[in-house]
Design a protein around this motif. Structure first.
Motif, short mmCIF file in Angstrom:
data_model
loop_
_atom_site.label_atom_id
_atom_site.label_comp_id
_atom_site.label_asym_id
_atom_site.label_seq_id
_atom_site.Cartn_x
_atom_site.Cartn_y
_atom_site.Cartn_z
N ALA A 28 -0.08 1.28 11.11
CA ALA A 28 1.03 1.82 10.06
C ALA A 28 0.54 1.61 8.83
N VAL A 29 0.15 0.40 8.50
CA VAL A 29 -0.27 0.15 7.02
C VAL A 29 -1.31 0.96 6.65
N SER A 30 -2.35 0.91 7.75
CA SER A 30 -3.58 1.81 7.38
C SER A 30 -3.20 3.13 7.02
N ILE A 31 -2.35 3.71 7.66
CA ILE A 31 -2.01 5.03 7.55
C ILE A 31 -1.24 5.34 6.07
N ARG A 85 4.18 -1.78 3.86
CA ARG A 85 3.44 -3.03 3.68
C ARG A 85 4.28 -4.32 3.58
N ASN A 86 5.18 -4.18 3.24
CA ASN A 86 6.06 -5.51 3.07
C ASN A 86 6.58 -5.72 4.53
N GLU A 122 8.91 8.97 7.76
CA GLU A 122 9.40 9.64 6.69
C GLU A 122 8.28 9.66 5.43
N LEU A 123 7.33 8.81 5.59
CA LEU A 123 6.20 8.76 4.58
C LEU A 123 5.54 10.12 4.86
N LEU A 124 5.13 10.42 6.10
CA LEU A 124 4.25 11.40 6.49
C LEU A 124 5.06 12.74 5.90
N THR A 125 6.46 12.89 6.13
CA THR A 125 7.24 13.80 5.71
C THR A 125 7.36 14.12 4.20
N THR A 126 7.34 13.07 3.45
CA THR A 126 7.77 13.20 1.99
C THR A 126 6.55 12.63 1.13
N GLU A 127 5.63 12.10 1.45
CA GLU A 127 4.46 11.23 0.72
C GLU A 127 4.99 10.45 -0.13
N ASP A 128 6.13 9.75 -0.01
CA ASP A 128 6.71 8.91 -1.19
C ASP A 128 5.98 7.69 -1.27
N VAL A 129 5.34 7.39 -2.35
CA VAL A 129 4.75 5.91 -2.17
C VAL A 129 5.48 4.82 -2.00
N LYS A 130 6.79 4.91 -2.43
CA LYS A 130 7.49 3.47 -2.28
C LYS A 130 8.10 3.30 -1.04
N ILE A 131 7.68 4.37 0.00
CA ILE A 131 7.86 4.21 1.52
C ILE A 131 6.54 3.54 1.93
N ALA A 132 5.59 3.84 1.39
CA ALA A 132 4.09 3.12 1.62
C ALA A 132 4.27 1.54 1.40
N LEU A 175 11.20 -4.79 13.93
CA LEU A 175 10.32 -4.34 12.49
C LEU A 175 9.43 -3.33 12.99
N ASP A 176 8.70 -3.20 14.24
CA ASP A 176 7.96 -2.19 14.41
C ASP A 176 8.58 -0.98 14.48
N VAL A 177 9.90 -0.93 15.03
CA VAL A 177 10.84 0.25 15.23
C VAL A 177 10.94 0.72 13.66
N GLN A 178 11.13 -0.14 12.93
CA GLN A 178 11.73 0.08 11.66
C GLN A 178 10.35 0.56 10.79
N ILE A 179 9.41 0.21 11.15
CA ILE A 179 8.13 0.57 10.35
C ILE A 179 7.69 1.99 11.05
N ALA A 180 7.87 2.17 12.15
CA ALA A 180 7.50 3.70 12.68
C ALA A 180 8.34 4.68 12.34
#
Length: 217
Positions: free
Chosen positions: A197-200, A151-152, A137-147, A127-132
């Motif tokens: 990661a959630v905080s970011i 959290r999930n 991807e989130l920092l690359t795209t700023e896609d809020v769905k990834i955020a 799970l942590d690897v997947q979150i990382a």
């Protein structure tokens, strides 16, 4: 001057992606070292943490210079200030991966946790690897769905973290004192990794939408 400023902002965001990529590699290697009792891989994670620390410090220096020279306002200011805070969280995530690797090194050639807990820690590591990876991807795209997805996944890590405590505090627990300490520490490191990661994710979500998600949500 405006063009130079925008290039500097892009560099800030690119460096965040680079650091998050280093963190993703670190947690993946740390998880493997922990699961496989691979001391060589653990040593690699521990040594490479310096790269994350240096990259984070260099990003902070760049962001502070931008604040001093450009005096950004509005969204530009939020980007720079958020970068400083995200950088700190990424650095802490690198530390959590390093701590997991240190446990693997300390207990080599033995496994860190008893057999009954290994499936739980294997799942937490995955799970942590997947979150990382999602964070990169989130920092690359700023896609809020990834955020939201991060959290999930963090909720799953939290549930596993609690299950570890239930196990080591239960009447059927047969582990030695060192097993209890190792399991508790390792579980906490995984849980904190995901929390950062959630905080970011919340900060990126705020930059993308202007809506702040309370820390308790």
């Amino acid at each position: 001057m405006r063009e130079v400023f925008q290039q500097e902002l892009r560099e800030v965001q690119e460096r965040l992606v680079e650091i998050s990529t280093l963190v993703a590699i670190s947690i993946e290697n740390a998880t493997r070292a922990f699961t496989e009792s691979n001391v060589s891989l653990a040593e690699t994670v521990i040594a490479d943490d310096d790269k994350i620390d240096i990259a984070a410090a260099e990003l902070d220096e760049l962001a502070i210079n931008i604040l001093a020279r450009q005096q950004p306002v509005a969204r530009d200011l939020r980007i720079v200030v958020s970068a400083l805070r995200i950088s700190a969280s990424l650095e802490r995530m690198g530390d959590m991966a390093e701590h997991i690797a240190q446990l693997a090194r300390y207990r080599f050639p033995e496994k860190v946790v008893p057999k009954s807990l290994r499936p739980t820690f294997a799942e937490m590591g995955q799970l942590d690897v997947q979150i990382a990876r999602m964070l990169v991807e989130l920092l690359t795209t700023e896609d809020v769905k990834i955020a939201e997805a991060i959290r999930n996944e963090d909720d799953k890590v939290d549930a596993l973290h609690l299950s570890v405590f239930d196990k080591v505090l239960g009447e059927t627990w047969k582990g030695q004192a060192v097993d209890t300490v190792d399991a508790t520490l390792a579980s906490r490191y995984h849980e904190r990794f995901a929390d950062h990661a959630v905080s970011i994710a919340k900060k990126v979500q705020y930059l993308a939408t202007g809506d702040w998600v309370p820390q308790g949500d």
